[in-house]
Scaffold this motif. Structure first.
Motif, short mmCIF file in Angstrom:
data_model
loop_
_atom_site.label_atom_id
_atom_site.label_comp_id
_atom_site.label_asym_id
_atom_site.label_seq_id
_atom_site.Cartn_x
_atom_site.Cartn_y
_atom_site.Cartn_z
N GLU A 121 61.83 62.52 -4.88
CA GLU A 121 61.54 61.11 -5.17
C GLU A 121 62.79 60.40 -5.68
O GLU A 121 63.08 59.27 -5.28
N GLU A 122 63.52 61.06 -6.55
CA GLU A 122 64.71 60.44 -7.13
C GLU A 122 65.80 60.27 -6.07
O GLU A 122 66.46 59.23 -6.00
N LEU A 123 65.99 61.29 -5.25
CA LEU A 123 67.04 61.20 -4.21
C LEU A 123 66.74 60.09 -3.21
O LEU A 123 67.65 59.43 -2.70
N LYS A 124 65.43 59.89 -2.95
CA LYS A 124 65.03 58.85 -1.99
C LYS A 124 65.45 57.47 -2.45
O LYS A 124 65.51 56.53 -1.66
N LYS A 125 65.70 57.33 -3.76
CA LYS A 125 66.10 56.02 -4.29
C LYS A 125 67.55 55.68 -3.92
O LYS A 125 67.99 54.56 -4.12
N ILE A 126 68.27 56.67 -3.44
CA ILE A 126 69.67 56.41 -3.05
C ILE A 126 69.68 56.08 -1.57
O ILE A 126 69.43 56.95 -0.73
N LYS A 127 69.94 54.81 -1.24
CA LYS A 127 69.72 54.43 0.15
C LYS A 127 70.76 54.99 1.12
O LYS A 127 70.53 55.03 2.32
N TRP A 128 71.89 55.45 0.63
CA TRP A 128 72.96 55.89 1.54
C TRP A 128 72.81 57.33 2.00
O TRP A 128 73.59 57.79 2.82
#
Ligand code: PMP
Length: 399
Positions: free
Chosen positions: A307-314
């Motif tokens: 979930e947290e990694l998905k917040k990084i759009k790149w």
């Protein structure tokens, strides 16, 4: 001749170990005083389960401190055989050898078969030790690039496997569930790979050390094939499932005469695995309730990290189904910032105190655009670490 004139084997070691990044993080912590969030770790963060510790202590107190047979103690071989027989299909005690860690099991397996010039098919990315040992023995690692898709993860790319087979191909190395990608491979892909190995008379070395770390789907073990004895060397160990990395206990399952030959090699290399550690491991088979608790804890951590990694759009990331690693794609960031993946990892440690392992450690090309993060870390640290990672990436991507 001096002590600096190393052998071809010693000089063949070229890969970089994951420890380099842990050492650099320690140095940064000392000089900058930032709390390090360590996603570089390759082991469960829990203590070895109580029953196992008690069983080893008892063995020590009772003086079980001498050499054991090169095969390992009979009771443990028997327990492993029974366990695998219940799970997959008949395995005999005589088909098991206990080794000091799965790494030694893998080493014995390569030593048994690799002659100079022999080719070994290794998936790219893979656990770094496979290619290094093959090279050490004069063999030639032939890499099969896995294919990445954000939604389905990595595929074994079987058409490339077929195209890389030559008369010199001796072995294929499979690791399922997979380090570093967190894949549990599609059972149909595994079956096809087994079929290729069987038909083409190639040894399939299967490292199933993460077999309990499964969050989704079903894993196909090579031991499910009733014909496994004709072409399979199976490796597993106690390090991950029972949080016993420092105990150094692994094992090989193979045809009886193969195990006899391995025991002869073992007797000349290391004699046996540690006696009282083997006694401790007997209690591992009564600790599956603890294993289950650990897996549900790790499942939560996996969900949080995803979930947290998905917040990084790149970045692009597949939600891993097994092991305890996430392997996000950072290619776009690297191109934009003109960094190699190694420099990306080093800079992330230096600027934000977050340790990741650059994918090229595993061991070659595909990983040059990925980093490995372990979620064997508590949830608060997962949130904090990914937050710092996001800040770092936002900084790199801001013109
Ligand atoms: N195989 C794989 C895929 C691993 O990730 C590891 C540990 N990182 C090992 C084998 C080695 O395990 P052991 O501690 O039993 O030597």
């Amino acid at each position: 001749m001096s002590v600096d004139n190393f052998s071809i084997s010693a000089n063949s070691i070229t890969g970089e170990s994951t420890l380099v990044y842990q050492d650099f993080a320690r140095q940064v912590q000392k000089t900058k005083g930032i709390k390090i969030i360590n996603f570089g770790i390759g082991q469960p963060d829990l203590p070895t389960f109580g029953k196992i510790r008690e069983s080893a202590k008892k063995a020590l107190d009772e003086g079980f401190t001498s050499y054991t047979s090169a095969y390992g103690i009979d009771e443990l071989r028997q327990k492993i055989a029974e366990h695998l027989s219940n799970k997959y299909g008949k395995v005999k005690k005589e088909e098991v050898i206990i080794t000091p860690g799965a790494k030694t099991a893998l080493y014995l397996a390569f030593l048994m078969y690799i002659n100079p010039g022999d080719e070994v098919l290794i998936f790219d990315p893979s656990f770094y030790s496979y290619a290094e040992v093959v090279k050490m023995l004069g063999g030639v690692p032939v890499y099969v690039k896995m294919k990445f898709n954000e939604n389905t993860g990595f595929s074994l790319n079987l058409s490339e496997v077929e195209s890389k087979l030559t008369k010199k191909t001796k072995m294929i190395v499979l690791n399922n569930p997979h380090n570093p990608t967190g894949m549990v491979f599609d059972p149909i892909e595994i079956e096809k790979l087994m079929q290729i190995a069987k038909e083409r008379r190639i040894i399939l070395l299967s490292d199933e050390i993460y077999d309990y770390f499964i969050y989704e789907g079903k894993m196909k073990s090579v031991l499910e094939d009733p014909d496994w004895r004709d072409y399979v060397i199976y490796v597993n160990g106690f390090s991950k499932t029972f949080s016993m990395t420092g105990w150094r206990l692994g094992y090989v399952v193979a045809k009886e005469n193969v195990i006899r030959k391995m025991a002869a090699l073992a007797a000349n290399i290391y004699t046996c695995a540690t006696s009282f550690a083997q006694k401790g491991a007997l209690a591992a088979f009564d600790s599956f309730d603890k294993v289950k608790e650990m897996i549900s804890l790790f499942r939560k951590r996996r969900d949080t990290m995803y979930e947290e990694l998905k917040k990084i759009k790149w970045i692009q990331v597949y939600k891993s189904a097994g092991a305890f690693y996430m392997f996000p794609y950072v290619g776009e960031i690297l191109r934009k910032s003109n960094l190699s993946v190694k420099d990306f990892s080093l800079k992330l440690i230096e600027e934000k105190g977050v340790t990741t392992i650059p994918g090229e450690v595993f061991p070659l090309d595909v990983g040059k655009e990925f980093v490995r993060l372990s979620f064997a870390v508590n949830e608060n640290d997962i949130r904090e670490g990914i937050k710092r990672m996001k800040e770092f990436i936002d900084m790199l991507m801001t013109p």
